[in-house]
Design a protein around this motif. Structure first.
Motif, short mmCIF file in Angstrom:
data_model
loop_
_atom_site.label_atom_id
_atom_site.label_comp_id
_atom_site.label_asym_id
_atom_site.label_seq_id
_atom_site.Cartn_x
_atom_site.Cartn_y
_atom_site.Cartn_z
N UNK A 213 38.24 37.40 26.63
CA UNK A 213 39.19 36.94 25.61
C UNK A 213 40.48 36.40 26.19
N UNK A 214 41.07 37.11 27.14
CA UNK A 214 42.35 36.72 27.74
C UNK A 214 42.24 36.89 29.26
N UNK A 215 41.52 36.00 29.93
CA UNK A 215 41.21 36.21 31.36
C UNK A 215 42.43 36.22 32.28
N UNK A 216 43.58 35.75 31.81
CA UNK A 216 44.76 35.74 32.66
C UNK A 216 45.38 37.13 32.81
N UNK A 217 45.00 38.08 31.94
CA UNK A 217 45.51 39.44 32.04
C UNK A 217 44.81 40.16 33.19
N UNK A 218 45.58 40.83 34.04
CA UNK A 218 45.02 41.56 35.18
C UNK A 218 44.63 42.97 34.74
N UNK A 219 43.47 43.42 35.17
CA UNK A 219 42.98 44.75 34.85
C UNK A 219 42.93 45.57 36.14
N UNK A 220 43.67 46.67 36.16
CA UNK A 220 43.77 47.52 37.35
C UNK A 220 43.09 48.86 37.07
N UNK A 221 42.11 49.22 37.88
CA UNK A 221 41.48 50.52 37.75
C UNK A 221 42.27 51.58 38.51
#
Length: 350
Positions: A213-221
Motif C-alpha cells: 500500500x505505501x512502499x516508501x514506509x520503512x518497516x523495522x523488525x
C-alpha cells in the motif's frame, strides 16, 4: 438471499476468481492445492449459510490441512516490483487514501441512511444490520473508485490482489496484518514502523500490507537479544533451530521463526534491530510514565527497538515513527525486577 448477504457474496466471488487464477497458473507448482484452498473459501462465503454446520466444519478442516501441510504455493510469474510500487505511490501520493477513507465514509453515511430505507412500508434493511449493509456498499464504491483513479481494469486488479493473497495466505499472518490498515488509517504520513518479532507472523503481515500500500514506509523488525531467531535465520539464509532463548520477553520466546514468515520478513522488512533486557525494562518504564499503561516486556519490545535504532544514528530527523505495542499479559511479580533494571539502565547511560 438478502441484501445482507452481499458482502459475503463479493468476498466469495473474489476468492473464486483467485482460485481460477491459481488453477490456470502453470508456474505455481502447487496450483491445484492452492486453487482448492481458495475455492473452498469461496464456497463457504457464497453458500455457507445454506450448508449444514457439519459441512462447513469439514470444509474449514480441509482448508486448515491444505494450509498447514504446505499445500499453498506462489506464482512463479514476476510480481510488480517494489520500485514500481514506489513510483506509483509517489505519483498518486496521499490521494491513495481517498480510497481507504471511502469505505468508512460510505459505511457511516449508509448506516444512517439505511435505518430509514423502506420498501412497501417495510424496512429494506433489518434493524441492527444497516452497518453491515453499508460496509458492503462501501467496499463496492471503493473498488470501482480505485479502478477509475488508478486507470486499472478489474482483471488487473484481481491479478495484483491475488499476489497479495498469496503473500498473506497464512491465516495468522493475514489476521495480524490488518494492524497495518489501522496504523495507516490513524496516520498516513508515517516514515518508519517498528514491529516486534517472535514467530514472525505479526511482522510479516504488517510488512506485506504496508509494502503493497505505501512502499516508501520503512518497516523495522525488533527482536530480543536472547530470542533473536530472525537475525540468526538471516545470517544462515534459512529458518534455523536454536537453543531455547531467555524467557524475560516470553511473548517472543519461540523455538524458531516460521519458514513462511521468515521468507516474508526477509523479502519485506527493511532492517532488523535487537535489544537487551535492560532496554526492554526501560521501555516498560517509559510507557508507564508517558501514558500510564503497563505492558509486558515483549509488548514494549518495539518501543525499545525504536529507541535503540534512533541511538544508532540512522540519520533519523523530523520523521514520523510508530511502534507496535503487542501485549499486556503482565506478571505482577516481575514488575519490581523491571523497575530495578530500568533504573539501573537509566543511571548507567548518564
Amino acid at each position: 438471499m438478502t441484501i445482507l448477504d452481499a458482502p459475503y457474496l463479493l468476498m466469495g466471488i473474489m476468492f473464486a476468481t483467485t482460485a481460477i487464477i491459481n488453477l490456470r497458473d502453470s508456474s505455481n507448482a502447487k496450483r491445484w492445492k492452492s486453487a482448492g484452498f481458495w475455492g473452498i473459501n469461496a464456497i463457504i462465503f457464497i453458500f455457507g449459510s445454506y450448508l449444514p454446520p457439519l459441512a462447513n466444519g469439514i470444509l474449514v478442516i480441509v482448508m486448515v490441512l491444505l494450509a498447514g501441510l504446505g499445500g499453498l504455493g506462489r506464482s512463479g510469474k514476476p510480481e510488480t516490483s517494489l520500485e514500481q510500487r514506489e513510483v506509483r505511490a509517489s505519483r498518486f501520493g496521499n490521494r491513495l487514501f481517498i480510497l481507504a477513507l471511502l469505505i468508512p465514509l460510505v459505511t457511516l453515511l449508509g448506516t444512517f441512511a439505511f435505518k430509514s430505507l423502506t420498501w412497501n412500508s417495510a424496512l429494506l434493511i433489518p434493524a441492527g444490520s444497516s452497518a453491515l449493509a453499508a460496509l458492503g456498499l462501501g467496499i463496492i464504491v471503493a473498488f470501482f473508485a480505485a479502478l477509475v483513479m488508478l486507470h486499472e481494469t478489474p482483471a488487473s486488479a484481481m491479478h495484483e490482489g491475488r499476489g497479495l493473497l498469496d503473500a498473506i495466505c497464512g491465516v495468522a499472518i493475514a489476521g495480524q496484518g490488518t494492524l497495518a490498515i489501522e496504523l495507516l488509517q490513524q496516520d498516513a504520513h508515517l516514515d518508519r514502523i517498528f514491529v516486534p518479532v517472535g514467530g514472525g507472523g505479526l511482522a510479516a503481515g504488517v510488512a506485506v500490507l504496508i509494502k503493497h500500500l505505501m512502499p516508501q514506509i520503512k518497516i523495522i523488525g525488533v527482536e530480543a537479544e536472547e530470542s533473536a531467531w530472525l537475525a540468526a535465520a538471516l545470517q544462515a539464509g534459512a529458518a534455523v533451530d536454536l537453543p531455547r532463548g531467555g524467557l524475560f520477553a516470553e511473548g517472543v520466546a519461540v523455538r524458531r521463526i516460521g519458514d513462511e514468515t521468515f521468507r516474508l520478513c526477509s523479502d519485506y522488512l527493511d532492517d532488523v534491530v535487537t535489544v537487551d533486557s535492560d532496554s526492554i525494562c526501560a521501555a516498560v518504564k517509559d510507557l508507564f510514565e508517558d501514558v500510564q499503561a503497563i505492558a509486558e516486556p515483549s509488548g514494549t519490545l518495539a518501543l525499545a527497538g525504536m529507541k535503540r535504532y534512533i541511538q544508532q544514528q540512522h540519520g533519523i530527523r523530523d520523521e514520523r515513527l510508530a511502534h507496535v505495542l503487542s501485549g499486556a499479559n503482565v506478571n505482577f511479580h516481575g514488575l519490581p525486577m523491571s523497575r530495578s533494571a530500568a533504573s539501573w539502565a537509566s543511571s548507567a547511560r548518564r
